[in-house]
Design an enzyme around this catalytic site. Sequence first.
Site, PDB file in Angstrom:
ATOM      1  N   LYS B  86       1.759   3.178   7.780  1.00 42.99           N
ATOM      2  CA  LYS B  86       1.384   2.489   6.541  1.00 42.99           C
ATOM      3  C   LYS B  86       2.612   1.802   5.961  1.00 42.99           C
ATOM      4  O   LYS B  86       3.714   2.380   5.967  1.00 42.99           O
ATOM      5  CB  LYS B  86       0.828   3.545   5.568  1.00 42.99           C
ATOM      6  CG  LYS B  86       0.249   3.027   4.278  1.00 42.99           C
ATOM      7  CD  LYS B  86      -0.333   4.201   3.481  1.00 42.99           C
ATOM      8  CE  LYS B  86      -1.057   3.771   2.227  1.00 42.99           C
ATOM      9  NZ  LYS B  86      -1.710   4.935   1.535  1.00 42.99           N
ATOM     10  N   SER B 162      -6.447   4.203   0.689  1.00 43.69           N
ATOM     11  CA  SER B 162      -5.570   3.059   0.779  1.00 43.69           C
ATOM     12  C   SER B 162      -4.914   2.882   2.147  1.00 43.69           C
ATOM     13  O   SER B 162      -4.345   1.820   2.423  1.00 43.69           O
ATOM     14  CB  SER B 162      -4.471   3.147  -0.286  1.00 43.69           C
ATOM     15  OG  SER B 162      -3.657   4.281  -0.099  1.00 43.69           O
ATOM     16  N   SER B 186      -6.448   9.012   0.265  1.00 47.38           N
ATOM     17  CA  SER B 186      -6.094   7.766   0.966  1.00 47.38           C
ATOM     18  C   SER B 186      -5.848   7.901   2.462  1.00 47.38           C
ATOM     19  O   SER B 186      -5.695   6.888   3.147  1.00 47.38           O
ATOM     20  CB  SER B 186      -4.879   7.116   0.310  1.00 47.38           C
ATOM     21  OG  SER B 186      -5.254   6.499  -0.904  1.00 47.38           O
TER      22      SER B 186
END
Lengths: 69, 479
Positions: B86, B162, B186
């Site tokens: 990420k 996310s 997330s």
Amino acid sequence: MNQNRSNDSSLNIPDYVNQTAQLIALPIDPAYQEGTIAHFERIYSITQPLLKFPLPETVEVAPVFRPDL
Amino acid sequence: MISTSPASNLHCMDALALAAMIRSHQVSAKDVAIATLERISVRNPHLNAFTTVLAESALAAAIEVDKAIDRGEDPGPLAGVPFAVKDLFDIAGVTTLAGSKIHAENPPAQEDAAAVAALKRAGAVLVGALNMDEYAYGFVTENAHYGATRNPHDLTRVAGGSSGGSAAAVAGGLVPISLGSDTSGSIRIPAAMCGIFGLRPTYGRLSRRGTVPFSSSFDQIGPLAHSVRDIAAVFDALQGFDPADPVCTSRSPEPCLPFLDRGIEGGREGIRMAIARGYFTQVAEPEVLAAVDAVANALNAEREITIPEIHLARAATFVIAASEGANFHLPRLRTRSQDYDPATRDRFLAGALIPAQWCLQAQRFRAWFKETVMRSLFQEVDIIIAPTAPCTAPQIGQQEMMIDGQPTLVRPNLGLFTQPFSFMGLPVLSVPVCLPGTMPIGVQLIAAPYQERLLLQTAAHLEVNGWVKAIVAPDSISR
């Protein structure tokens, strides 16, 4: 300007948002005010049951939470 | 497990199978890296999972792995395995975007995040950084600056967030393993929506050093992967005390991978399973509840529990995260609010205005909840089963969803079932369930603090028996 959407008719969330933003020196562009107020109202609504929960006085905050049992 | 297969199917293999082939000279790490980079170049334009691809450094790292093997050295358990992170993990020499326009102006990171460095030490090869909701504040990865990440199982749907890029990259077969972060769901929500495994470890279990925070009271990092054993291998590689992270535990690492085949018999009485009902059934779509029941049946879980005051745990998570996130951003909000993603900006602005009393009450409630609810809960059960998200992946751009016949906003409600377990700091694994005719569904397995081993043993039992399974999306969907 948004109308107050909370259950408490004496509470004016748009005023709170604008005044508190000034208090912490956070300028909010007029284009973002409606969205900010809507989100604050959502937070207000979600938080109310939590604020009404009767916590014992002996309970302290857990700023660094350690889940060890 | 995903079995070994011809080189043309490298993208369908799990990380440990790939590492075994590389170590045994069946395929070189360099060839795996080349195949991975080619696949990213073909499929990423459809998925928009990557924000940065590190072709040159990945090839160089892979060649070093091959050289080490040729010298008779062991490059590590993840030898030559491609991975991506990420885009809030620092990568030395690369600017960490955190999904934002503002951070794009920052200089390149000086060093790798602790987790990136740990996976490299385990032999893995970093191939890039992955898309996310701006500053990790969201569950959909519809990023105004870098575009929406698309779900590999249906390109018209979101990948979740996310850590949406982290999930889509794995589910699309671009990399076998990735790293994400999970403040209030997330990792778990995108893993569920993309049909893969996603682990949120115990709060404080892994070092977050070198990551952009959202809300320190809840932030944790973790792996997303095709298989339970890959989750275990990555988790094991990441364990270890780091004094640079103020909440990182000093407990000794507790490896999970060697224990995955222990099944669910546990001690004399076996592992005690329970299904979370009440709050966790009220706003979930029927197929989500069917997936929970399918997992519960597979585990012979008959006991049903209702966790007291769980709705307040969610409320407290919401208010603390909103406030802490806003505090982190306050200087930027004062001067550059116009440069934020509209999807996060107003929420950060609102979060900055939360009265201190609300946050203090929420933090005190957290302490009360731990002593009053959590302690007794885990005296009675070992594993709790609950839905990950209330629905399958929404359409890109979808604002409302119908749940229980009621129109419900998508963005604020996707985390209803994940937020309470973030509040409790518990280890949670989202396992993928595929029911006929539906998009992937995630089911959370939740254990007591630091019981990741038990969690992964249980998941491995489900996986070996075919009750849960991660599926790489067919190319026909993603092209």
